[in-house]
Design an enzyme around this catalytic site. Structure first.
Site, short mmCIF file in Angstrom:
data_model
loop_
_atom_site.label_atom_id
_atom_site.label_comp_id
_atom_site.label_asym_id
_atom_site.label_seq_id
_atom_site.Cartn_x
_atom_site.Cartn_y
_atom_site.Cartn_z
N GLU A 154 9.50 1.48 10.99
CA GLU A 154 10.56 2.48 10.85
C GLU A 154 9.87 3.83 10.96
O GLU A 154 9.10 4.20 10.06
CB GLU A 154 11.26 2.36 9.49
N CYS A 191 13.89 10.80 7.44
CA CYS A 191 13.66 10.42 8.84
C CYS A 191 14.92 10.54 9.68
O CYS A 191 14.86 10.90 10.85
CB CYS A 191 13.13 9.00 8.91
N GLU A 240 9.06 16.13 15.48
CA GLU A 240 9.62 16.01 14.13
C GLU A 240 8.89 16.98 13.20
O GLU A 240 7.67 16.88 13.01
CB GLU A 240 9.43 14.57 13.63
N LYS A 288 0.88 -1.17 0.00
CA LYS A 288 0.00 0.00 0.00
C LYS A 288 0.92 1.22 0.00
O LYS A 288 1.45 1.62 1.03
CB LYS A 288 -0.89 0.00 1.26
P1 NAD Z 1 2.50 8.76 7.46
O1 NAD Z 1 2.71 8.01 8.71
O2 NAD Z 1 1.52 9.83 7.42
O3 NAD Z 1 2.10 7.78 6.25
C1 NAD Z 1 2.87 6.64 5.95
C2 NAD Z 1 1.98 5.60 5.29
O4 NAD Z 1 1.00 5.16 6.21
C3 NAD Z 1 1.21 6.09 4.06
O5 NAD Z 1 1.20 5.06 3.09
C4 NAD Z 1 -0.19 6.30 4.59
O6 NAD Z 1 -1.19 6.17 3.61
C5 NAD Z 1 -0.29 5.18 5.60
N1 NAD Z 1 -1.29 5.39 6.67
C6 NAD Z 1 -1.73 6.55 7.19
N2 NAD Z 1 -2.65 6.30 8.15
C7 NAD Z 1 -2.79 4.95 8.23
C8 NAD Z 1 -3.58 4.08 9.03
N3 NAD Z 1 -4.43 4.54 9.95
N4 NAD Z 1 -3.45 2.75 8.85
C9 NAD Z 1 -2.60 2.25 7.93
N5 NAD Z 1 -1.83 3.03 7.13
C10 NAD Z 1 -1.92 4.36 7.28
O7 NAD Z 1 3.96 9.26 7.08
P2 NAD Z 1 4.40 10.24 5.91
O8 NAD Z 1 4.01 11.63 6.23
O9 NAD Z 1 3.99 9.67 4.60
O10 NAD Z 1 5.99 10.07 6.02
C11 NAD Z 1 6.74 10.84 6.87
C12 NAD Z 1 7.08 10.08 8.13
O11 NAD Z 1 7.77 8.87 7.81
C13 NAD Z 1 8.03 10.84 9.02
O12 NAD Z 1 7.60 10.74 10.35
C14 NAD Z 1 9.35 10.14 8.83
O13 NAD Z 1 10.25 10.28 9.89
C15 NAD Z 1 8.91 8.75 8.63
N6 NAD Z 1 9.95 7.99 7.94
C16 NAD Z 1 10.68 7.07 8.64
C17 NAD Z 1 11.70 6.39 8.02
C18 NAD Z 1 12.53 5.38 8.77
O14 NAD Z 1 13.16 4.56 8.12
N7 NAD Z 1 12.54 5.38 10.09
C19 NAD Z 1 11.98 6.63 6.69
C20 NAD Z 1 11.23 7.58 6.01
C21 NAD Z 1 10.21 8.24 6.65
#
Ligand code: NAD
Length: 506
Positions: A257, A291, A392, A182
């Site tokens: 992650e 991240c 963040e 997804k």
């Molecule tokens: P997000 O958490 O908003 O979304 C990530 C994914 O989760 C998307 O595909 C979204 O559609 C899905 N999602 C959202 N709500 C959901 C739910 N209730 N149930 C299931 N899936 C759901 O994150 P974002 O804004 O897309 O990305 C940024 C974040 O990702 C930052 O916090 C960043 O630090 C983190 N990140 C972490 C790493 C790592 O390796 N630790 C790497 C990249 C990004």
């Protein structure tokens, strides 16, 4: 202006292109133009994808192939994807605002080389190992086997769409699992193209399914689906908590992650030229939407003013502009909501007493009337208790926090709910290594930043995550462990059955 034609992209379920009643627009963050439309999947599409993945797993042509056969197909896929590198770069940079340099080298280049690494791992992984022969309570030989889990769900964010998806798909496929992806709402295009390339190059139908859709709808169904044995997620800590909750219903295996608030610890013996550029690189690359960014610079109070002055001078040379220009250093942030959020964090920090040493707003002039632009921003007079130092921001915002001595620097570095990555800047390796031992963080880089190496594990302490991706043990997270015990005792009389049956022969 983008060069991509507006095409409609379909879901990939069971090796078929599948449309939906609902469509999502995909926008270029640099000018807000629509670059593509995509079929929007819902819970019923996730159900269909999980069913297709289960059928492919049971059919066995992937799950029961030898690791060498799987590795060969994965290498063929990586080679074909490399031949399509320009298409993948275009799909990715047109939807997530990466600059052409960033998208080519980091986003797609890393994604494909890491996928190759997982092909190698399929061959080198220890699929079975004999345990030491046991003689008590009976003579036996046990063997420890690693087996695929079944169907793996992968939920990815928008910042490195293909890379972070392949960190999940790569080890899942190497281990013989089927996968349902997804992707993020902003960026489903590159993984859809990759799935097509994978099937054209030998991946059996139904092994890799991609269902674009809303997180709270399609994502939530995937995270809670009873047919999924493991869910791998990269995204915000807030959604990570929800994924954990959703996965708990059927006690799925989970890797998460999540977010970070990395410290860049400048020690008083640092090479300042390297440290200044390293701190800027650590925070501002890809507009801070990484991240593992170092968003808190911890600087000795004795050199604070001089260090900030040098930071500001060097940061002024960063060129923001058109993402397709090879000279551009920084592009836009992902969308209008995120831009507003970043600017409100800056406003809030100023209200809390911070001083804007650089940036703080949106750039003006030609090319910035459309799109989601934020200037690289450096804030001083920041205390680690302030919201700007704790949460963040996920944008180009660096805070500089002065400290007195090394003990205080370590305490500030660790005073965070996150623990993803940290950097230490020092000309004394022994001292820096000693500091690294005291930092609560999954990665610590000494005189470096953003060192993402597929051969070492990546992941977070504390609320930055659960489990690790990459590295030689990556397949542990995508396999079940089975112990097979082979009795060699030579007969009933040598077994401890009299524990229960002491009267049976009376
Ligand atoms: P997000 O958490 O908003 O979304 C990530 C994914 O989760 C998307 O595909 C979204 O559609 C899905 N999602 C959202 N709500 C959901 C739910 N209730 N149930 C299931 N899936 C759901 O994150 P974002 O804004 O897309 O990305 C940024 C974040 O990702 C930052 O916090 C960043 O630090 C983190 N990140 C972490 C790493 C790592 O390796 N630790 C790497 C990249 C990004």
């Amino acid at each position: 202006m983008t060069t991509l034609e507006v095409q409609h992209h379909l879901m990939r379920i069971g090796g078929e292109d599948v449309d939906s009643d609902r469509h999502m627009d995909i926008f270029d963050p640099s000018d807000e133009s629509v670059v593509a439309t995509v079929a929007q999947g819902d819970a019923s599409h996730i159900d269909a994808a999980v069913a297709a993945a289960q059928a492919a797993f049971e059919e066995g042509s992937w799950s029961r192939a030898t690791p060498q056969e799987r590795a060969a197909v994965m290498r063929r896929i990586a080679t074909a994807a490399n031949d399509a590198v320009e298409e993948l770069v275009e799909l990715e940079m047109s939807s997530n605002g990466a600059t052409v340099r960033q998208a080519t080298g980091f986003h797609i280049g890393y994604a494909l080389s890491h996928f190759n690494y997982f092909a190698d791992l399929a061959e080198s992984y220890q699929w079975s190992r004999p345990a030491p022969m046991s003689s008590f309570p009976t003579l036996a030989q046990s063997t420890v086997h690693r087996e695929p889990i079944g169907v793996v769900g992968a939920i990815a964010p928008w910042n490195f769409p293909l890379l972070l998806t392949l960190w999940k798909v790569g080890p899942a496929l190497a281990a013989g699992n089927s996968v349902v992806v997804k992707p993020d709402e902003h960026t489903p295009l590159s993984i859809l193209a990759f799935a097509r390339i994978a099937e054209e190059n030998g991946l059996p139908k139904g092994v890799l399914n991609v269902v674009p859709g809303d997180g709270r709808e399609a994502g939530a169904r995937l995270a809670s689906h009873p047919g999924i044995g493991k869910i791998a997620f990269t995204g915000s800590t807030e959604v990570g908590r929800e994924i954990m909750r959703l996965a708990s219903g059927t006690v799925k295996k989970v890797t998460l992650e999540l977010g970070g608030k990395g410290p860049s610890i400048v020690l008083d013996d640092a090479d300042l030229d390297m440290a200044v550029d390293g701190v800027l690189y650590g925070c501002f690359v890809y507009s801070g939407q990484v991240c593992e960014s170092g968003t808190r610079a911890l600087v000795p109070a004795s050199i604070h003013d001089q260090f900030v002055e040098r930071l500001v001078q060097r940061a002024k040379t960063i060129q923001i502009g058109p993402t397709r220009d090879w000279d551009t250093d920084l592009g836009p942030v992902i969308d209008g909501k995120q831009k507003a959020r970043i600017l409100s964090y800056i406003e809030g920090a100023v209200a809390d007493g911070a001083t804007v040493a650089l940036g703080g707003s949106t750039p003006s002039g030609d090319g910035f009337d459309k799109g989601h632009w934020v200037e690289p921003t450096i804030l001083t007079n920041v205390h680690n208790n302030m919201r700007i130092a704790r949460e963040e921001v996920f944008g180009p915002v660096l805070v500089v926090i002065p400290y007195g001595d090394e003990t205080e620097a370590i305490a500030i570095a660790n005073d965070s709910e996150y623990g993803l990555a940290a950097s230490i800047w020092s000309s004394d390796n022994e001292r820096a290594l000693n500091v690294s031992a005291q930092i609560q963080s999954g990665s610590v880089w000494i005189n470096d930043a953003h060192q993402i190496n597929c051969q070492v594990p990546f992941g977070g302490y504390k609320q930055s995550g659960v489990g690790r991706e990459l590295g030689p043990d990556a397949l542990d997270e995508y396999t079940e462990t089975k112990v097979v015990h082979l009795d060699l005792s030579g007969g009933r009389d040598r077994k401890p059955y009299d524990l229960l049956l002491s009267h049976a022969d009376d």
